[in-house]
Design an enzyme around this catalytic site. Structure first.
Site, mmCIF file in Angstrom:
data_model
loop_
_atom_site.group_PDB
_atom_site.id
_atom_site.type_symbol
_atom_site.label_atom_id
_atom_site.label_comp_id
_atom_site.label_asym_id
_atom_site.label_seq_id
_atom_site.Cartn_x
_atom_site.Cartn_y
_atom_site.Cartn_z
ATOM 1 N N LYS A 184 0.871 -1.191 0.000
ATOM 2 C CA LYS A 184 0.000 0.000 0.000
ATOM 3 C C LYS A 184 0.897 1.227 0.000
ATOM 4 O O LYS A 184 1.356 1.682 1.036
ATOM 5 C CB LYS A 184 -0.883 -0.024 1.245
ATOM 6 C CG LYS A 184 -2.223 0.682 1.098
ATOM 7 C CD LYS A 184 -2.155 2.145 0.720
ATOM 8 C CE LYS A 184 -1.967 3.079 1.878
ATOM 9 N NZ LYS A 184 -1.770 4.494 1.439
ATOM 10 N N GLY A 241 2.148 5.489 13.224
ATOM 11 C CA GLY A 241 2.717 4.272 13.823
ATOM 12 C C GLY A 241 1.967 3.884 15.093
ATOM 13 O O GLY A 241 1.673 2.703 15.323
ATOM 14 N N GLU A 258 9.052 1.767 11.110
ATOM 15 C CA GLU A 258 10.182 2.682 10.860
ATOM 16 C C GLU A 258 9.579 4.068 10.844
ATOM 17 O O GLU A 258 8.901 4.439 9.880
ATOM 18 C CB GLU A 258 10.827 2.382 9.503
ATOM 19 C CG GLU A 258 11.393 0.983 9.372
ATOM 20 C CD GLU A 258 12.684 0.791 10.130
ATOM 21 O OE1 GLU A 258 13.225 1.780 10.660
ATOM 22 O OE2 GLU A 258 13.148 -0.351 10.190
ATOM 23 N N CYS A 292 14.086 10.532 6.731
ATOM 24 C CA CYS A 292 13.837 10.258 8.151
ATOM 25 C C CYS A 292 15.108 10.401 8.987
ATOM 26 O O CYS A 292 15.057 10.802 10.138
ATOM 27 C CB CYS A 292 13.251 8.868 8.306
ATOM 28 S SG CYS A 292 14.239 7.633 7.457
ATOM 29 N N GLU A 394 9.843 16.932 14.331
ATOM 30 C CA GLU A 394 10.316 16.578 12.998
ATOM 31 C C GLU A 394 9.728 17.559 11.988
ATOM 32 O O GLU A 394 8.518 17.771 11.945
ATOM 33 C CB GLU A 394 9.875 15.152 12.661
ATOM 34 C CG GLU A 394 10.499 14.656 11.389
ATOM 35 C CD GLU A 394 10.048 13.251 11.019
ATOM 36 O OE1 GLU A 394 8.842 12.965 11.096
ATOM 37 O OE2 GLU A 394 10.913 12.448 10.645
HETATM 38 P P1 NAD Z 1 2.280 8.943 7.052
HETATM 39 O O1 NAD Z 1 2.422 8.260 8.347
HETATM 40 O O2 NAD Z 1 1.343 10.083 6.952
HETATM 41 O O3 NAD Z 1 1.806 7.927 5.917
HETATM 42 C C1 NAD Z 1 2.525 6.757 5.613
HETATM 43 C C2 NAD Z 1 1.606 5.720 5.008
HETATM 44 O O4 NAD Z 1 0.628 5.318 5.958
HETATM 45 C C3 NAD Z 1 0.830 6.177 3.784
HETATM 46 O O5 NAD Z 1 0.804 5.094 2.872
HETATM 47 C C4 NAD Z 1 -0.553 6.462 4.343
HETATM 48 O O6 NAD Z 1 -1.589 6.328 3.410
HETATM 49 C C5 NAD Z 1 -0.675 5.393 5.403
HETATM 50 N N1 NAD Z 1 -1.588 5.689 6.509
HETATM 51 C C6 NAD Z 1 -1.971 6.916 6.975
HETATM 52 N N2 NAD Z 1 -2.780 6.773 8.042
HETATM 53 C C7 NAD Z 1 -2.903 5.442 8.264
HETATM 54 C C8 NAD Z 1 -3.578 4.660 9.262
HETATM 55 N N3 NAD Z 1 -4.284 5.218 10.234
HETATM 56 N N4 NAD Z 1 -3.440 3.316 9.214
HETATM 57 C C9 NAD Z 1 -2.695 2.732 8.258
HETATM 58 N N5 NAD Z 1 -2.053 3.403 7.289
HETATM 59 C C10 NAD Z 1 -2.136 4.748 7.297
HETATM 60 O O7 NAD Z 1 3.765 9.317 6.666
HETATM 61 P P2 NAD Z 1 4.281 10.217 5.452
HETATM 62 O O8 NAD Z 1 3.892 11.618 5.761
HETATM 63 O O9 NAD Z 1 3.875 9.596 4.154
HETATM 64 O O10 NAD Z 1 5.868 10.033 5.550
HETATM 65 C C11 NAD Z 1 6.687 10.855 6.301
HETATM 66 C C12 NAD Z 1 7.066 10.182 7.597
HETATM 67 O O11 NAD Z 1 7.692 8.933 7.347
HETATM 68 C C13 NAD Z 1 8.057 10.980 8.399
HETATM 69 O O12 NAD Z 1 7.669 11.022 9.757
HETATM 70 C C14 NAD Z 1 9.366 10.187 8.267
HETATM 71 O O13 NAD Z 1 10.284 10.352 9.302
HETATM 72 C C15 NAD Z 1 8.868 8.804 8.165
HETATM 73 N N6 NAD Z 1 9.866 7.955 7.514
HETATM 74 C C16 NAD Z 1 10.596 7.085 8.281
HETATM 75 C C17 NAD Z 1 11.577 6.285 7.698
HETATM 76 C C18 NAD Z 1 12.393 5.321 8.518
HETATM 77 O O14 NAD Z 1 13.076 4.474 7.935
HETATM 78 N N7 NAD Z 1 12.349 5.375 9.829
HETATM 79 C C19 NAD Z 1 11.811 6.375 6.322
HETATM 80 C C20 NAD Z 1 11.058 7.283 5.579
HETATM 81 C C21 NAD Z 1 10.081 8.065 6.191
#
Ligand code: NAD
Length: 491
Positions: A184, A241, A258, A292, A394
């Protein structure tokens, strides 16, 4: 096929080896180029019936001899073939990633696409090396051995910052361990994941083993709550998360997370300042800071802080912003207009809280040429204090806050004064300083005199609110397998 042309993608869902419209009747959503606002493509929005169908397909594939019946060596060859196909389509994938996500083409090619192919190769190698062990149990005449079995159906939910590469961080080890998956991608950047799934189909991975559901948070939520899913591997924000942990509790899914980070970068008095400026500029601004593990708070020895800040600001303000497809571009746009507004808000708040704006701090329109894109000037803030939100939250943008320190003894405590713990950096020529801080800082990775780069062979993940578990290396095998003990009485 989901993909129709490089000009505009019209993508469907991929369930049980077939590209299909959503069951509820063709609802879709657009993805825009963050540099121009142009339409990159239209993507199917999966509904609840599609989630059920994808989970059913993945469950059936877990019992399909075409998948469970093949040897580890055959599985390895399938993964290797995916890597070959990624490389054969490298130019096209890189361009698509740049158009959909905004990252400069060089980053898309050398980091995203190269990393994606390498990840499949790396885990192709592991397929034939996932071993059990004989445990020395103390019952007489008893043999005990362990088997590493697939966890089962894995929901792989990815973010928008490195869509292609992060999808492979999950798909490759999940398949190497014999699982079946539902991918997804983030709704802001689905294009390269669709293309990757087409290549996976072409590589000959059997129907139902890899399924693709595009759509927004509701699709992710439905997967997380689905009783037919055994594991969720999620990369994204810490807030989501936490929702995933709650949503997955009903059947106690295995969960790997992550999440966000707020990596400190420590610049000691003895550091090579020019090297530190160059490294922190890249470490803080790669993919416009949408990383990240990006370096996001710079603790500089007070005797060097003015020199560091001035050189950092000069270098940052000289970077060339532009469309990632332009080979001259060093810094691309932010992923969406909404995210640009968030980054802008963080900088305003920092200034209100007393930080000094040294350079940047505004949207960039390049005399009109960039006006339709989400461009933000690289920003350096001086005089930042630990309690300011810019030093704690962040931002995920091109913002570099500089703090000063007087006593090296205070550094570990200040670096650790955060809920996150993904990455950290130390710039010094002194081995004792480097090793002491590497031991004392609570983070999943500490980089000494270098950029925060991931590698398939090394663990990736965080302490605290940066997540659960580790990806990459042999560590991913632990989170994509269950250990079974087999006891045999030999009497
Ligand atoms: P996000 O959490 O908004 O969304 C990530 C994914 O989760 C998307 O596919 C979204 O549709 C889905 N999603 C949203 N709400 C959900 C829910 N309630 N249940 C299940 N799925 C859901 O994150 P983003 O804004 O797309 O990405 C940025 C974030 O990702 C930053 O905080 C960054 O630090 C983190 N990140 C971490 C790593 C790592 O390796 N630790 C790597 C890249 C990005």
């Amino acid at each position: 096929m989901g993909h129709q042309s490089m000009e505009q993608t019209q993508a469907r869902l991929f369930i049980n080896g077939k590209w299909a419209e959503p069951a509820a009747g063709g609802s879709s959503f657009p993805s825009l180029d963050p540099a121009t606002g142009a339409l990159v493509g239209t993507f199917a929005e999966a509904g609840p019936a599609d989630v059920d169908a994808a989970v059913d397909a993945a469950r059936c594939a877990l019992a399909d001899p075409a998948w469970v019946g093949i040897t580890a060596a055959e599985r390895a060859r399938l993964l290797w073939r995916v890597a070959d196909l990624i490389e054969a389509h490298a130019g096209e994938l890189a361009e698509l990633e740049t158009r959909d996500q905004g990252q400069p083409l060089g980053v898309a090619r050398d980091v995203s696409v190269a990393g994606a192919a390498e990840h499949f190769r790396y885990y192709a190698g592991w397929c034939t090396k996932i071993e059990g062990a004989v445990a020395p149990v103390s019952f007489p005449n008893t043999l005990h051995y362990t088997r590493r079995e697939p966890v089962g159906v894995c929901a792989l939910i990815t973010p928008w910052n490195f869509p292609l590469m992060i999808a492979t961080w999950k798909i490759a080890p999940a398949l190497a361990c014999g699982n079946t998956v539902i991918v997804k991608p983030a709704e802001q950047t689905p294009a390269t994941t669709v293309r990757l799934v087409e290549l996976i189909e072409r590589a000959g991975i059997p129907a139902g083993v890899v399924n693709l559901l595009t759509g927004g948070p509701d699709v992710g939520r439905a997967l997380v709550e689905h009783p037919g899913v055994d594991k969720v591997s999620f990369t994204g924000s810490t807030a989501v998360g936490k929702e995933i942990v709650r949503g997955s509790a009903a059947n106690l899914k295995r969960v790997t997370l992550e999440l966000g980070g707020k990596a400190p970068s420590i610049i000691a008095a003895d550091a090579d300042i020019d090297a530190a400026v160059a490294g922190n500029l890249q470490g803080g601004l790669l993919n416009s800071g949408q990383v990240c593990a990006a370096y996001t708070r710079f603790y500089v020895d007070r005797r060097r802080v003015d020199e560091f800040t001035e050189k950092l600001a000069n270098a940052a303000s000289g970077l060339r912003l532009g469309n990632g497809l332009d080979p001259e571009t060093q810094l691309g746009p932010l992923v969406t207009a909404e995210h640009l507004a968030k980054v802008d808000g963080c900088v305003r708040r920092a200034v209100e809280e007393g930080a000094e704006l040294v350079t940047g701090g505004t949207r960039a329109d390049g005399d009109g040429s960039l006006a339709r894109g989400n461009f933000f000037r690289p920003t350096v803030l001086a005089g930042v204090r630990d309690e300011m939100s810019i030093a704690r939250d962040e931002v995920f943008g091109p913002v570099l806050p500089v703090l000063a320190y007087d006593d090296p003894e205070e550094l570990a405590a200040r670096a650790n004064d955060t809920e996150y713990g993904l990455a950290a950096a130390v710039w010094t020529k002194d081995l004792a300083t480097a090793h002491r801080l590497a031991a004392d800082i609570r983070a999943g990775a500490v980089f000494v005199n270098m950029l925060p780069i991931p590698d398939s062979g090394a663990p990736w993940g965080g302490f605290g609110a940066s997540g659960w578990g580790r990806e990459m290396g042999k560590y991913a095998l632990d989170v994509f397998t269950e250990v079974k003990g087999v006891w045999m009485h030999l009497g």
